[in-house]
Design a protein around this motif. Structure first.
Motif, PDB file in Angstrom:
ATOM      1  N   ARG A   1      11.323  11.869  47.100  1.00 43.13           N
ATOM      2  CA  ARG A   1      12.458  11.305  46.376  1.00 43.13           C
ATOM      3  C   ARG A   1      13.161  12.388  45.576  1.00 43.13           C
ATOM      4  NH1 ARG A   1      10.644   5.222  44.440  1.00 43.13           N
ATOM      5  NH2 ARG A   1       9.015   4.946  46.012  1.00 43.13           N
ATOM      6  N   ALA A   2      14.462  12.185  45.428  1.00 42.27           N
ATOM      7  CA  ALA A   2      15.280  13.023  44.564  1.00 42.27           C
ATOM      8  C   ALA A   2      15.958  12.123  43.546  1.00 42.27           C
ATOM      9  CB  ALA A   2      16.322  13.779  45.374  1.00 42.27           C
ATOM     10  N   LEU A   3      16.055  12.612  42.324  1.00 43.68           N
ATOM     11  CA  LEU A   3      16.724  11.884  41.248  1.00 43.68           C
ATOM     12  C   LEU A   3      17.906  12.708  40.771  1.00 43.68           C
ATOM     13  CD1 LEU A   3      16.837   9.566  39.129  1.00 43.68           C
ATOM     14  CD2 LEU A   3      15.322  10.971  37.694  1.00 43.68           C
ATOM     15  N   PHE A   4      19.094  12.119  40.845  1.00 43.32           N
ATOM     16  CA  PHE A   4      20.315  12.754  40.348  1.00 43.32           C
ATOM     17  C   PHE A   4      20.638  12.101  39.011  1.00 43.32           C
ATOM     18  CE2 PHE A   4      20.144  13.168  44.882  1.00 43.32           C
ATOM     19  CZ  PHE A   4      20.596  14.456  45.132  1.00 43.32           C
ATOM     20  N   THR A   5      20.460  12.872  37.948  1.00 42.73           N
ATOM     21  CA  THR A   5      20.431  12.278  36.614  1.00 42.73           C
ATOM     22  C   THR A   5      21.796  12.066  35.992  1.00 42.73           C
ATOM     23  OG1 THR A   5      20.088  14.484  35.688  1.00 42.73           O
ATOM     24  CG2 THR A   5      18.133  13.122  36.058  1.00 42.73           C
ATOM     25  N   GLY A   6      22.862  12.661  36.563  1.00 34.09           N
ATOM     26  CA  GLY A   6      24.140  12.569  35.876  1.00 34.09           C
ATOM     27  C   GLY A   6      24.019  13.176  34.491  1.00 34.09           C
ATOM     28  N   ASP A   7      24.570  12.503  33.496  1.00 38.04           N
ATOM     29  CA  ASP A   7      24.551  13.032  32.124  1.00 38.04           C
ATOM     30  C   ASP A   7      23.495  12.361  31.242  1.00 38.04           C
ATOM     31  OD1 ASP A   7      26.422  14.866  32.772  1.00 38.04           O
ATOM     32  OD2 ASP A   7      27.989  14.125  31.453  1.00 38.04           O
ATOM     33  N   VAL A   8      22.411  11.937  31.858  1.00 39.24           N
ATOM     34  CA  VAL A   8      21.270  11.470  31.069  1.00 39.24           C
ATOM     35  C   VAL A   8      20.742  12.601  30.191  1.00 39.24           C
ATOM     36  CG1 VAL A   8      18.838  10.788  31.253  1.00 39.24           C
ATOM     37  CG2 VAL A   8      20.576   9.592  32.578  1.00 39.24           C
ATOM     38  N   MET A   9      20.864  13.833  30.703  1.00 41.34           N
ATOM     39  CA  MET A   9      20.437  15.026  29.959  1.00 41.34           C
ATOM     40  C   MET A   9      21.495  16.110  30.118  1.00 41.34           C
ATOM     41  SD  MET A   9      16.401  15.267  31.024  1.00 41.34           S
ATOM     42  CE  MET A   9      16.730  15.244  32.801  1.00 41.34           C
ATOM     43  N   HIS A  10      21.603  16.968  29.093  1.00 45.22           N
ATOM     44  CA  HIS A  10      22.509  18.116  29.140  1.00 45.22           C
ATOM     45  C   HIS A  10      21.773  19.450  29.034  1.00 45.22           C
ATOM     46  CE1 HIS A  10      25.409  14.927  28.279  1.00 45.22           C
ATOM     47  NE2 HIS A  10      26.369  15.749  28.632  1.00 45.22           N
ATOM     48  N   HIS A  11      20.511  19.407  28.605  1.00 47.45           N
ATOM     49  CA  HIS A  11      19.755  20.643  28.358  1.00 47.45           C
ATOM     50  C   HIS A  11      18.275  20.371  28.620  1.00 47.45           C
ATOM     51  CE1 HIS A  11      17.887  23.966  26.163  1.00 47.45           C
ATOM     52  NE2 HIS A  11      19.058  24.583  26.219  1.00 47.45           N
ATOM     53  N   PRO A  12      17.553  21.358  29.162  1.00 42.61           N
ATOM     54  CA  PRO A  12      16.128  21.146  29.463  1.00 42.61           C
ATOM     55  C   PRO A  12      15.281  20.762  28.257  1.00 42.61           C
ATOM     56  CG  PRO A  12      16.921  23.121  30.570  1.00 42.61           C
ATOM     57  CD  PRO A  12      18.023  22.672  29.672  1.00 42.61           C
ATOM     58  N   ILE A  13      15.722  21.095  27.060  1.00 45.12           N
ATOM     59  CA  ILE A  13      14.931  20.734  25.869  1.00 45.12           C
ATOM     60  C   ILE A  13      14.789  19.219  25.768  1.00 45.12           C
ATOM     61  CG2 ILE A  13      16.879  20.587  24.268  1.00 45.12           C
ATOM     62  CD1 ILE A  13      13.427  22.079  23.463  1.00 45.12           C
ATOM     63  N   GLN A  14      15.727  18.473  26.359  1.00 46.50           N
ATOM     64  CA  GLN A  14      15.661  17.019  26.276  1.00 46.50           C
ATOM     65  C   GLN A  14      14.551  16.440  27.144  1.00 46.50           C
ATOM     66  OE1 GLN A  14      20.062  16.782  27.002  1.00 46.50           O
ATOM     67  NE2 GLN A  14      19.917  15.127  25.491  1.00 46.50           N
ATOM     68  N   VAL A  15      14.036  17.231  28.089  1.00 43.92           N
ATOM     69  CA  VAL A  15      12.841  16.804  28.819  1.00 43.92           C
ATOM     70  C   VAL A  15      11.653  16.804  27.872  1.00 43.92           C
ATOM     71  CG1 VAL A  15      11.295  17.334  30.740  1.00 43.92           C
ATOM     72  CG2 VAL A  15      13.763  17.740  30.966  1.00 43.92           C
ATOM     73  N   CYS A  16      11.589  17.824  27.041  1.00 50.31           N
ATOM     74  CA  CYS A  16      10.484  17.964  26.086  1.00 50.31           C
ATOM     75  C   CYS A  16      10.670  17.058  24.872  1.00 50.31           C
ATOM     76  CB  CYS A  16      10.384  19.418  25.616  1.00 50.31           C
ATOM     77  SG  CYS A  16      10.479  20.652  26.923  1.00 50.31           S
ATOM     78  N   ILE A  17      11.929  16.901  24.447  1.00 47.65           N
ATOM     79  CA  ILE A  17      12.244  16.103  23.258  1.00 47.65           C
ATOM     80  C   ILE A  17      13.347  15.113  23.633  1.00 47.65           C
ATOM     81  CG2 ILE A  17      12.793  16.151  20.795  1.00 47.65           C
ATOM     82  CD1 ILE A  17      12.140  19.131  20.801  1.00 47.65           C
ATOM     83  N   PRO A  18      13.004  14.024  24.314  1.00 47.89           N
ATOM     84  CA  PRO A  18      14.034  13.085  24.775  1.00 47.89           C
ATOM     85  C   PRO A  18      14.755  12.373  23.638  1.00 47.89           C
ATOM     86  CG  PRO A  18      11.830  12.230  25.206  1.00 47.89           C
ATOM     87  CD  PRO A  18      11.653  13.647  24.767  1.00 47.89           C
ATOM     88  N   GLU A  19      14.206  12.467  22.435  1.00 47.97           N
ATOM     89  CA  GLU A  19      14.841  11.802  21.284  1.00 47.97           C
ATOM     90  C   GLU A  19      16.106  12.525  20.825  1.00 47.97           C
ATOM     91  OE1 GLU A  19      10.733  10.636  21.753  1.00 47.97           O
ATOM     92  OE2 GLU A  19      11.597  12.631  21.428  1.00 47.97           O
ATOM     93  N   TRP A  20      16.334  13.727  21.323  1.00 51.96           N
ATOM     94  CA  TRP A  20      17.546  14.463  20.965  1.00 51.96           C
ATOM     95  C   TRP A  20      18.676  14.081  21.924  1.00 51.96           C
ATOM     96  CZ3 TRP A  20      15.887  20.242  19.849  1.00 51.96           C
ATOM     97  CH2 TRP A  20      15.110  20.265  18.668  1.00 51.96           C
ATOM     98  N   SER A  21      19.658  13.373  21.429  1.00 47.96           N
ATOM     99  CA  SER A  21      20.800  12.978  22.249  1.00 47.96           C
ATOM    100  C   SER A  21      21.949  13.961  22.065  1.00 47.96           C
ATOM    101  CB  SER A  21      21.269  11.562  21.890  1.00 47.96           C
ATOM    102  OG  SER A  21      20.389  10.591  22.431  1.00 47.96           O
ATOM    103  N   ALA A  22      22.835  14.006  23.067  1.00 48.59           N
ATOM    104  CA  ALA A  22      23.963  14.928  23.040  1.00 48.59           C
ATOM    105  C   ALA A  22      25.137  14.325  22.273  1.00 48.59           C
ATOM    106  CB  ALA A  22      24.398  15.271  24.463  1.00 48.59           C
ATOM    107  N   VAL A  23      25.971  15.204  21.762  1.00 46.75           N
ATOM    108  CA  VAL A  23      27.147  14.776  21.010  1.00 46.75           C
ATOM    109  C   VAL A  23      28.086  13.955  21.892  1.00 46.75           C
ATOM    110  CG1 VAL A  23      28.461  16.873  21.558  1.00 46.75           C
ATOM    111  CG2 VAL A  23      28.944  15.615  19.435  1.00 46.75           C
TER     112      VAL A  23
END
Length: 295
Positions: free
Chosen positions: A222-244
């Motif tokens: 499977r492949a997952l195309f995330t769109g703008d669920v994340m903007h930076h790899p740090i959000q994989v580690c800290i998903p609580e950080w949302s983008a502006v």
């Protein structure tokens, strides 16, 4: 084509089609909760995601080309050329070589069968259309453009034409409405069901009210195309950080955690919209949490 980095998921082949790379925002501007010490501890390779001065985040803008089951499929279409974006100057009247990059992969605009859109923001739908004789016409005349009906309705409702959404309304007019006028649009309900063989749209709201992420199933992979669920790899580690850029940061956190859980549980290759470098990777699970590994 030997220099093109194709990825294989089952029988499908996937390639990034680069539009541009921005180095415009500091980490603190992109992620308002940013803390240097916390970020470095969670993601020691932080410097690889920053510009040469290590003060600005590198944000890639690109599409994903999928060759699968005899189909040529694009996921999102970048920012596009020659488009007036007075409220988003980084995308204003661009002249990029995105189209040339697509054709370097051996694919002409006429060869695209489907265009799948995660959401209708300026940097995801721009190459839907191109300017010909002063008129915006579909770039991919033989394709079906598939996107959320609710997303389109949201950005068509004058009640939502706010400062935040000003560019999205302009984008809809020159990059989405011509597709509908040409009868090339398939507006769908995003509910996780299969919309094409092997491809499903999953609701991941927060960045926009009706944002979707896409899953491709091919063989056992499977492949997952995330769109703008994340903007930076740090959000994989800290998903609580949302983008502006997230319209509803709290809902975006829920969607991000869903995407990360899906990727981890299914060992899915993850194809992001704005991570730098290859923009593709895997979500790794460790005793202390989750991390990101570029492919």
């Amino acid at each position: 084509m030997n220099d093109l980095q194709w990825y294989t998921v089952g029988d499908a082949r996937i390639l990034k089609i680069q539009d541009l790379t921005l180095a415009a925002l500091t980490p603190e501007l992109l992620l308002p909760d940013w803390d240097d010490a916390t970020a470095l501890q969670a993601y020691p390779d932080l410097s690889e995601t920053l510009d040469a001065s290590e003060t600005k985040v590198l944000l890639s803008v690109h599409s994903w080309l999928i060759k699968d089951r005899g189909r040529n499929i694009l996921v999102d279409t970048g920012a596009g050329n020659s488009k007036a974006r007075p409220a988003a100057l980084f995308f204003d009247h661009l002249q990029t070589v995105w189209l040339e990059n697509l054709m370097r992969a051996g694919v002409r605009p006429e060869d695209i069968d489907f265009v799948l859109l995660t959401h209708l923001h300026v940097d995801h739908v721009g190459w839907n259309t191109r300017l010909q004789n002063g008129i915006w016409v579909p770039t991919f005349p033989n394709a079906r453009y598939v996107f959320s009906r609710a997303e389109y309705d949201f950005f068509s409702n004058p009640a939502h034409d706010s400062v935040r959404n000003k560019t999205s309304f302009m984008t809809r007019i020159d990059s989405v409405d011509p597709i509908i006028s040409a009868d090339l649009a398939d507006q769908i309900d995003v509910d996780g069901s299969e919309v094409l063989e092997g491809i499903s749209f999953h609701p991941t709201p927060g960045h926009t009210p009706h944002h979707a992420s896409l899953v491709l199933k091919s063989g056992m992979e499977r492949a997952l195309f995330t769109g703008d669920v994340m903007h930076h790899p740090i959000q994989v580690c800290i998903p609580e950080w949302s983008a502006v850029f997230d319209a509803d940061p709290q809902i975006a956190i829920i969607s991000r955690k869903w995407a990360l859980n899906y990727a981890a549980e299914h060992t899915a290759a993850v194809f992001t919209s704005h991570f730098p470098m290859t923009s593709a990777g895997k979500v790794m699970t460790y005793d202390q949490g989750r991390g990101w590994s570029f492919l």
